[in-house]
Structures are given as C-alpha cells and as structure tokens.
Design a protein around this motif. Structure first.
Motif, short mmCIF file in Angstrom:
data_model
loop_
_atom_site.label_atom_id
_atom_site.label_comp_id
_atom_site.label_asym_id
_atom_site.label_seq_id
_atom_site.Cartn_x
_atom_site.Cartn_y
_atom_site.Cartn_z
N SER A 47 0.84 -1.20 0.00
CA SER A 47 0.00 0.00 0.00
C SER A 47 0.87 1.25 0.00
N PHE A 48 1.97 1.22 0.75
CA PHE A 48 2.91 2.35 0.77
C PHE A 48 3.54 2.54 -0.61
N VAL A 49 3.95 1.43 -1.24
CA VAL A 49 4.54 1.50 -2.59
C VAL A 49 3.55 2.18 -3.54
N ASN A 50 2.29 1.80 -3.46
CA ASN A 50 1.28 2.41 -4.32
C ASN A 50 1.07 3.89 -3.99
N ALA A 51 1.03 4.20 -2.71
CA ALA A 51 0.81 5.59 -2.29
C ALA A 51 1.95 6.49 -2.73
N ILE A 52 3.19 6.04 -2.58
CA ILE A 52 4.34 6.88 -2.94
C ILE A 52 4.42 7.07 -4.46
N ARG A 53 3.83 6.14 -5.19
CA ARG A 53 3.78 6.25 -6.65
C ARG A 53 2.52 6.98 -7.12
N GLY A 54 1.62 7.30 -6.18
CA GLY A 54 0.39 8.01 -6.53
C GLY A 54 -0.58 7.13 -7.30
N ILE A 55 -0.56 5.84 -7.01
CA ILE A 55 -1.39 4.89 -7.74
C ILE A 55 -2.37 4.24 -6.76
N ASP A 56 -3.63 4.15 -7.15
CA ASP A 56 -4.66 3.51 -6.35
C ASP A 56 -4.40 2.00 -6.29
N ASN A 57 -4.69 1.38 -5.16
CA ASN A 57 -4.48 -0.06 -5.00
C ASN A 57 -5.22 -0.90 -6.05
N LYS A 58 -6.29 -0.36 -6.63
CA LYS A 58 -7.08 -1.10 -7.62
C LYS A 58 -6.54 -0.95 -9.04
N ASP A 59 -5.59 -0.05 -9.24
CA ASP A 59 -5.00 0.19 -10.56
C ASP A 59 -4.27 -1.06 -11.04
N LYS A 61 -1.53 -1.29 -12.54
CA LYS A 61 -0.08 -1.17 -12.37
C LYS A 61 0.33 -1.13 -10.90
N ALA A 62 -0.64 -1.32 -10.02
CA ALA A 62 -0.38 -1.22 -8.58
C ALA A 62 0.27 -2.49 -8.05
N ALA A 63 1.02 -2.33 -6.96
CA ALA A 63 1.52 -3.48 -6.22
C ALA A 63 0.30 -4.18 -5.61
N ARG A 64 0.31 -5.49 -5.62
CA ARG A 64 -0.83 -6.25 -5.08
C ARG A 64 -0.89 -6.08 -3.56
N THR A 65 -2.10 -5.84 -3.08
CA THR A 65 -2.33 -5.68 -1.64
C THR A 65 -3.39 -6.69 -1.22
N GLY A 66 -3.45 -6.96 0.06
CA GLY A 66 -4.47 -7.88 0.56
C GLY A 66 -4.28 -8.18 2.02
N CYS A 67 -5.25 -8.90 2.58
CA CYS A 67 -5.20 -9.24 4.01
C CYS A 67 -4.39 -10.51 4.25
N VAL A 68 -3.92 -11.14 3.18
CA VAL A 68 -3.01 -12.28 3.30
C VAL A 68 -1.78 -11.96 2.46
N GLU A 69 -0.69 -12.70 2.68
CA GLU A 69 0.55 -12.45 1.93
C GLU A 69 0.25 -12.59 0.44
N THR A 70 0.58 -11.56 -0.33
CA THR A 70 0.21 -11.53 -1.74
C THR A 70 1.35 -11.88 -2.69
N PHE A 71 2.59 -11.87 -2.21
CA PHE A 71 3.72 -12.23 -3.07
C PHE A 71 4.91 -12.63 -2.24
N MET A 72 5.85 -13.30 -2.87
CA MET A 72 7.04 -13.78 -2.17
C MET A 72 8.31 -13.41 -2.91
N GLU A 73 8.26 -12.44 -3.80
CA GLU A 73 9.42 -12.05 -4.59
C GLU A 73 9.70 -10.56 -4.45
N VAL A 74 10.96 -10.20 -4.60
CA VAL A 74 11.35 -8.79 -4.67
C VAL A 74 10.81 -8.27 -6.00
#
Length: 179
Positions: A47-59, A61-74
């Motif tokens: 969510s911070f990555v999206n905010a600093i890029r000025g992108i909505d979480n639903k976009d 091009k946004a980093a995936r967000t969620g209430c469970v772990e969404t990714f395991m890669e850099v």
C-alpha cells in the motif's frame, strides 16, 4: 535510525521519507534511485509503494495488496513521474523462507540506495534487526509507521474519554522510544 529521524519524529515532521526522496530527485534526475520498501508481513508495504507512486491499490499497475501475503518475490515498480526511480516491494520479513537472520543476505540488497522500513502498530524486534543489518551495509533507512488510522478507530471504540491528539502523541512518543 539516526538523530535526524528522531528529531523529525520529535518535531512531528510528517512525510520525511517522501521529502528526502523529493530532495534527491530535485538534486539530480539523471541518477537512478532504487528504494527498498521492507518490513513485517501485513505491515502495509505494498500500500505504501502504491501511495508513494500516486497509484490507487485497484490500478492495474499497482503493487498487489491484501489481508493475506500476496507475493514472495522482490518486485520492482517504476515511479510514473520519475523514470529513473524504482520502488522495490520486498517480501515480508518473517515469511517462510525469509527469516530475520537471512533476510538481507539475499543477493541484490546492495543495489538499493536506501530502505524504508514499514511497521504497523508498533516497532518490533524484526524492525530493529533489519535496521541494524542495513546499518552494517552502510545504507540509510527510514522508519514509517503505518495503519495509524486503524489505531485511532480502535482507541475511539475502547476509550470512554477518547482524545485523538492524545492518542497520536502516545503513538509518536512510542515511535521515538523505539518500543
């Protein structure tokens, strides 16, 4: 964590990390800037990555967000307005395969110019371990405390005589003390 960070917290300077990034960008837009965003699982890194890029979480091009772990890669995310800036979303520390002891020993961490350590609720042992390892690499980092809006809502429900400013002051003081 240096004296500048503590002074900024004490003076309630908000968005220090964003201001430092902007200062760097204004200084030299031709030099690549690689910013690593790290912290515990579920702390709000994506969510911070999206905010600093000025992108909505639903976009798309946004980093995936969620209430469970969404990714395991850099994962790299280019800044939409600054082509030389890449915000790197790192897996949550403490995940399976990403223990605190081995987290920064993964190949590639030397490429980051500085780190933003995201912490929800309170700064914890993993945050401190991460900060110490980053210092050993002679890199800079900033702590960002996330999910304060959740804390305010919860305190409001819990306290009979709720005072938002008092709660925010308690959170700030806790951050300064590093507890």
């Amino acid at each position: 964590y240096d004296a500048l960070n503590q002074k900024s917290l004490e003076k309630n300077v908000q968005n220090l990390a964003g201001a430092k990034i902007q200062e760097y960008l204004d200084k030299d837009q031709n030099v690549p800037l690689n910013i690593a965003v790290t912290g515990d699982c579920g702390s709000g890194k994506s969510s911070f990555v999206n905010a600093i890029r000025g992108i909505d979480n639903k976009d798309g091009k946004a980093a995936r967000t969620g209430c469970v772990e969404t990714f395991m890669e850099v994962t790299p995310y280019p800044h939409p307005n600054y082509p030389k800036v890449t915000i790197w979303d790192l897996p949550g520390i403490g995940n399976a395969g990403y223990s605190a002891a081995n987290y920064l020993k993964t190949d590639g961490f030397e490429k980051f110019d500085f780190f933003i350590i995201i912490s929800a609720d309170r700064f914890k042992e993993n945050d401190l371990k991460l900060a110490k390892e980053i210092q050993k690499m002679n890199k800079k980092f900033y702590f960002v405390r996330s999910k304060i809006d959740d804390n305010i809502r919860n305190e409001k429900r819990r306290q009979r005589n709720f005072n938002e400013e008092r709660t925010l002051t308690q959170i700030r003081n806790n951050c300064i003390k590093g507890r």
